[in-house]
Scaffold this active site. Structure first.
Site, PDB file in Angstrom:
ATOM      1  CD1 TRP A 195      28.773  35.702  32.781  1.00 35.01           C
ATOM      2  CD2 TRP A 195      27.725  35.239  34.705  1.00 35.01           C
ATOM      3  NE1 TRP A 195      29.287  36.521  33.764  1.00 35.01           N
ATOM      4  CE2 TRP A 195      28.672  36.258  34.947  1.00 35.01           C
ATOM      5  CE3 TRP A 195      26.946  34.790  35.776  1.00 35.01           C
ATOM      6  CZ2 TRP A 195      28.867  36.834  36.197  1.00 35.01           C
ATOM      7  CZ3 TRP A 195      27.133  35.365  37.020  1.00 35.01           C
ATOM      8  CH2 TRP A 195      28.074  36.369  37.226  1.00 35.01           C
ATOM      9  CG  HIS A 221      31.300  34.253  36.187  1.00 31.81           C
ATOM     10  ND1 HIS A 221      31.973  35.393  35.830  1.00 31.81           N
ATOM     11  CD2 HIS A 221      31.233  34.278  37.544  1.00 31.81           C
ATOM     12  CE1 HIS A 221      32.310  36.082  36.918  1.00 31.81           C
ATOM     13  NE2 HIS A 221      31.876  35.406  37.971  1.00 31.81           N
ATOM     14  NE  ARG A 237      29.578  38.020  44.388  1.00 33.80           N
ATOM     15  CZ  ARG A 237      28.908  38.995  45.002  1.00 33.80           C
ATOM     16  NH1 ARG A 237      27.694  38.772  45.497  1.00 33.80           N
ATOM     17  NH2 ARG A 237      29.431  40.194  45.111  1.00 33.80           N
ATOM     18  CG  HIS A 271      33.717  37.189  46.851  1.00 41.09           C
ATOM     19  ND1 HIS A 271      33.182  38.442  46.677  1.00 41.09           N
ATOM     20  CD2 HIS A 271      33.854  36.693  45.605  1.00 41.09           C
ATOM     21  CE1 HIS A 271      33.005  38.681  45.379  1.00 41.09           C
ATOM     22  NE2 HIS A 271      33.394  37.623  44.715  1.00 41.09           N
TER      23      HIS A 271
HETATM   24  C1  HEM Z   1      37.638  36.696  37.262  1.00 38.35           C
HETATM   25  C2  HEM Z   1      37.208  37.663  38.043  1.00 38.35           C
HETATM   26  C3  HEM Z   1      35.800  37.722  38.550  1.00 38.35           C
HETATM   27  C4  HEM Z   1      35.000  38.816  38.531  1.00 38.35           C
HETATM   28  C5  HEM Z   1      35.360  40.197  38.031  1.00 38.35           C
HETATM   29  C6  HEM Z   1      33.716  38.412  39.060  1.00 38.35           C
HETATM   30  C7  HEM Z   1      32.641  39.253  39.201  1.00 38.35           C
HETATM   31  C8  HEM Z   1      31.371  38.846  39.583  1.00 38.35           C
HETATM   32  C9  HEM Z   1      30.225  39.710  39.677  1.00 38.35           C
HETATM   33  C10 HEM Z   1      30.207  41.206  39.388  1.00 38.35           C
HETATM   34  C11 HEM Z   1      29.185  38.935  40.063  1.00 38.35           C
HETATM   35  C12 HEM Z   1      27.746  39.388  40.315  1.00 38.35           C
HETATM   36  C13 HEM Z   1      27.440  39.490  41.802  1.00 38.35           C
HETATM   37  C14 HEM Z   1      26.010  39.869  42.054  1.00 38.35           C
HETATM   38  O1  HEM Z   1      25.571  40.884  41.509  1.00 38.35           O
HETATM   39  O2  HEM Z   1      25.325  39.164  42.815  1.00 38.35           O
HETATM   40  C15 HEM Z   1      29.658  37.592  40.200  1.00 38.35           C
HETATM   41  C16 HEM Z   1      28.876  36.525  40.536  1.00 38.35           C
HETATM   42  C17 HEM Z   1      29.341  35.239  40.660  1.00 38.35           C
HETATM   43  N1  HEM Z   1      30.657  34.846  40.646  1.00 38.35           N
HETATM   44 FE1  HEM Z   1      32.223  35.959  39.988  1.00 38.35          FE
HETATM   45  N2  HEM Z   1      33.772  37.099  39.421  1.00 38.35           N
HETATM   46  C18 HEM Z   1      35.028  36.636  39.126  1.00 38.35           C
HETATM   47  C19 HEM Z   1      35.516  35.369  39.369  1.00 38.35           C
HETATM   48  C20 HEM Z   1      34.790  34.357  39.950  1.00 38.35           C
HETATM   49  C21 HEM Z   1      35.345  33.103  40.410  1.00 38.35           C
HETATM   50  C22 HEM Z   1      36.836  32.750  40.380  1.00 38.35           C
HETATM   51  C23 HEM Z   1      34.304  32.360  40.881  1.00 38.35           C
HETATM   52  C24 HEM Z   1      34.304  30.990  41.505  1.00 38.35           C
HETATM   53  C25 HEM Z   1      35.263  30.100  41.388  1.00 38.35           C
HETATM   54  C26 HEM Z   1      33.098  33.145  40.709  1.00 38.35           C
HETATM   55  C27 HEM Z   1      31.825  32.730  41.016  1.00 38.35           C
HETATM   56  C28 HEM Z   1      30.698  33.498  40.892  1.00 38.35           C
HETATM   57  C29 HEM Z   1      29.336  32.994  41.032  1.00 38.35           C
HETATM   58  C30 HEM Z   1      28.938  31.534  41.249  1.00 38.35           C
HETATM   59  C31 HEM Z   1      28.486  34.088  40.882  1.00 38.35           C
HETATM   60  C32 HEM Z   1      26.961  34.088  40.925  1.00 38.35           C
HETATM   61  C33 HEM Z   1      26.484  34.491  42.295  1.00 38.35           C
HETATM   62  C34 HEM Z   1      24.973  34.542  42.449  1.00 38.35           C
HETATM   63  O3  HEM Z   1      24.237  34.029  41.593  1.00 38.35           O
HETATM   64  O4  HEM Z   1      24.529  35.088  43.478  1.00 38.35           O
HETATM   65  N3  HEM Z   1      33.433  34.352  40.180  1.00 38.35           N
HETATM   66  N4  HEM Z   1      30.991  37.558  39.903  1.00 38.35           N
END
Ligand code: HEM
Length: 318
Positions: A226, A210, A76, A80
């Site tokens: 997820w 995700h 993430r 970002h």
């Molecule tokens: C499509 C739009 C996207 C939205 C709206 C979104 C939104 C989010 C949100 C709300 C979280 C939770 C963060 C937390 O509470 O710690 C999250 C986690 C995460 N996102 Fe996304 N995301 C998006 C796209 C992506 C993309 C493109 C990637 C990587 C290529 C990604 C990788 C991740 C990963 C690996 C986590 C887990 C992080 C953790 O376990 O700490 N996301 N995302």
């Protein structure tokens, strides 16, 4: 300033000559302090130790081995740090490592990432010639490898030294746009991913990340993983999107969806991928074909983490 830096570097050279036993890094740090540089990369090659990318990668692997939840957060962070790119103005992207600045960490979409940035500080201290920008993207690549999907990674990002290059808040995606799937899908396209230069297929492929990790109530406010296998990257996310009867979770938090067991979740932006007629065929394609997902994810992710960079080069990581 240029002549001051040159004099400082010459002083460093003399110090090395007259006191051959002096720790070279101490001299480099003194030169950096004199010249006001906050990191050592960017100094004359003769004075900067070659960046030890393999060493940095080992340190990141040790962090993941000690705490497997940190891997998905590294992915993430890498995304970002890259996802601020704007292809028209050519601003943002992973190039300057600007996500380390409090101004960028304060952006709504980055909630919770300050903790990981702080945890990576000692790694940067141990490998000061590896830029922050390289370190964050290397962390993502190392975590993806640990999750079963090795992605190519190139080095050479040069840190911005001040927050001036931080882009305005609002370039990262919102998990929902007023609970309207069409508006959410439109915002994903128009406000975020098209702005970076991605198409619908790439948006869906990238979203497959995700499969990893979870939402944290003390970060985004959403809650839960997820998939039941949050440390493995595969097409499981797409199969769950299509096969589970997702319902709105009744709780005292932002609107999200849950499976019948209440253990798994989806964001409104995840469900928008099956509700939108142009995204859905790609969800179906990746649900059927894991090899295709891995191939397309790898290509789109590599493109993502190279946005806003130049002159990257492949380096030895082992
Ligand atoms: C499509 C739009 C996207 C939205 C709206 C979104 C939104 C989010 C949100 C709300 C979280 C939770 C963060 C937390 O509470 O710690 C999250 C986690 C995460 N996102 Fe996304 N995301 C998006 C796209 C992506 C993309 C493109 C990637 C990587 C290529 C990604 C990788 C991740 C990963 C690996 C986590 C887990 C992080 C953790 O376990 O700490 N996301 N995302």
């Amino acid at each position: 300033m240029r002549s001051f830096i040159t004099v400082s570097i010459l002083c460093g050279a003399s110090a090395l000559r007259v006191t051959p036993n002096i720790d070279r890094r101490t001299v480099f740090r003194a030169v950096a302090a004199l010249t006001g540089a906050s990191t050592l990369h960017g100094l004359e090659p003769a004075f900067a130790e070659a960046p030890d990318y393999a060493g940095a990668k080992k340190a990141l692997q040790a962090m993941i081995a000690a705490d497997k939840d940190i891997g998905p957060t590294m992915v993430r962070l890498a995304w970002h740090s890259s996802g601020t790119y704007d292809k028209m103005s050519k601003t943002g992207g992973s190039g300057g490592g600007t996500i380390r600045f409090k101004e960028e960490l304060a952006h709504g979409g980055n909630a919770g990432l300050d903790k990981l940035v702080a945890k990576l500080e000692p790694v940067h201290k141990s490998f000061p010639t590896v830029s922050y920008a390289d370190l964050y993207t290397l962390a993502g690549a190392t975590a993806l490898e640990a999750a079963g999907v090795p992605v190519p990674w190139k080095a050479g990002r040069v840190d911005a030294m001040t927050p001036a290059a931080v882009t305005p808040d609002g370039r990262l995606p919102a998990a929902s746009k007023g609970n309207d799937p069409q508006k959410t899908a439109k915002a994903l396209r128009m406000d975020v991913f098209y702005r970076m230069g991605f198409n619908d297929k790439e948006i869906v492929a990238l979203s497959g990340a995700h499969a990893l990790g979870r939402c944290h109530p003390d970060a985004s406010g959403y809650s839960g993983p997820w998939t039941p296998t949050p440390y493995t990257l595969n097409n499981g996310y797409f199969n769950l999107l299509l096969s589970v009867p997702w319902t709105i979770k009744e709780w005292n938090g932002p609107m999200q969806f849950e499976d019948p067991s209440g253990k798994l979740m989806m964001l409104p932006s995840d469900l928008a991928l099956v509700q939108d007629k142009n995204f859905r065929p790609f969800v179906q394609m990746y649900a059927k074909d894991n090899a295709m997902f891995v191939k397309d994810f790898t290509a789109a992710y590599t493109k993502l983490t190279e946005l806003g960079t130049k002159n990257l080069k492949a380096v030895a990581l082992a």
